[in-house]
Design a protein around this motif. Structure first.
Motif, PDB file in Angstrom:
ATOM      1  N   GLN A  28      46.094 -41.481 127.830  1.00  0.00           N
ATOM      2  CA  GLN A  28      47.319 -41.210 127.360  1.00  0.00           C
ATOM      3  C   GLN A  28      47.907 -42.556 126.559  1.00  0.00           C
ATOM      4  N   MET A  31      46.052 -42.225 123.083  1.00  0.00           N
ATOM      5  CA  MET A  31      46.671 -40.868 122.367  1.00  0.00           C
ATOM      6  C   MET A  31      47.910 -41.660 121.802  1.00  0.00           C
ATOM      7  N   ASN A  32      48.930 -42.170 122.548  1.00  0.00           N
ATOM      8  CA  ASN A  32      50.226 -42.753 122.040  1.00  0.00           C
ATOM      9  C   ASN A  32      49.774 -43.645 120.674  1.00  0.00           C
ATOM     10  N   GLN A  33      48.819 -44.638 121.126  1.00  0.00           N
ATOM     11  CA  GLN A  33      48.665 -45.612 119.905  1.00  0.00           C
ATOM     12  C   GLN A  33      48.090 -44.727 118.725  1.00  0.00           C
ATOM     13  N   GLN A  34      47.247 -43.720 119.001  1.00  0.00           N
ATOM     14  CA  GLN A  34      46.632 -43.033 117.834  1.00  0.00           C
ATOM     15  C   GLN A  34      47.834 -42.276 117.069  1.00  0.00           C
ATOM     16  N   ARG A  35      48.775 -41.863 117.558  1.00  0.00           N
ATOM     17  CA  ARG A  35      50.009 -40.981 117.143  1.00  0.00           C
ATOM     18  C   ARG A  35      50.854 -41.836 116.218  1.00  0.00           C
ATOM     19  N   ALA A  36      51.095 -43.326 116.853  1.00  0.00           N
ATOM     20  CA  ALA A  36      51.881 -44.240 116.251  1.00  0.00           C
ATOM     21  C   ALA A  36      50.855 -44.639 115.022  1.00  0.00           C
ATOM     22  N   GLU A  38      49.035 -42.779 113.168  1.00  0.00           N
ATOM     23  CA  GLU A  38      48.897 -41.651 112.055  1.00  0.00           C
ATOM     24  C   GLU A  38      50.463 -41.632 111.398  1.00  0.00           C
ATOM     25  N   ARG A  39      51.484 -42.091 112.297  1.00  0.00           N
ATOM     26  CA  ARG A  39      52.746 -41.881 111.683  1.00  0.00           C
ATOM     27  C   ARG A  39      52.966 -42.923 110.714  1.00  0.00           C
ATOM     28  N   GLU A  40      52.306 -44.107 111.071  1.00  0.00           N
ATOM     29  CA  GLU A  40      52.509 -45.371 110.095  1.00  0.00           C
ATOM     30  C   GLU A  40      51.646 -45.222 109.003  1.00  0.00           C
TER      31      GLU A  40
END
Length: 124
Positions: A28, A31-36, A38-40
Motif C-alpha cells: 500500500q 502504491m501511494n508513492q507511485q500515485r504521488a 504520477e501526479r507530480e
C-alpha cells in the motif's frame, strides 16, 4: 504431544498473518508513492507544455521584429544576408607542424645496421 503440535501450528499461523499484514502495508505504501509520483509527473508535464506555449508566443517573428526596431540604436541588429558569410579562401587553416619522427627513424635505422654489422663480425 498434540498440544505442542497445535501450539506450533497456531504460532505458525500468527507468524504468517503478521508477515502478510506487513507485506500488505508495504505494498500500500509503494502504491501511494507511485500515485504521488504520477501526479507530480503530470503536473510537471503540464507546466512544461505551458512553458513551451509561452516560448512560442514570445518568439513570434512579428514580435521579435518590433523589438529589433525598438532597440535598433542600442543593439544595431540587422537581417542576415549573404554578405555576412565569408568565402572558403578567407579561412585561415593552421600550418602542419614539421615532424621530427621521420629523421629520428632514419638515424635509428643507420645505427641498427652498424650494430648488426659489428655483431656479425664478432661472431665466430
Amino acid at each position: 504431544m498434540r498440544s505442542l503440535l497445535y501450539l506450533c501450528t497456531a504460532l505458525g499461523v500468527i507468524a504468517l498473518a503478521a508477515w502478510a499484514y506487513r507485506e500488505n502495508h508495504l505494498t500500500q505504501q509503494a502504491m501511494n508513492q507511485q500515485r504521488a509520483l504520477e501526479r507530480e509527473i503530470a503536473a510537471l508535464s503540464e507546466a512544461f507544455s505551458i512553458q513551451r506555449a509561452e516560448w512560442a508566443y514570445l518568439n513570434r517573428p512579428d514580435r521579435l521584429r518590433e523589438l529589433v526596431d525598438l532597440n535598433f540604436e542600442r543593439l544595431k541588429l540587422v537581417p542576415i544576408t549573404a554578405a555576412h558569410f565569408g568565402e572558403i579562401g578567407q579561412v585561415a587553416y593552421p600550418m602542419p607542424e614539421a615532424r621530427s619522427e621521420v629523421f629520428d627513424t632514419i638515424e635509428l635505422s643507420g645505427e641498427i645496421e652498424q650494430l648488426s654489422a659489428t655483431l656479425e663480425e664478432s661472431l665466430p
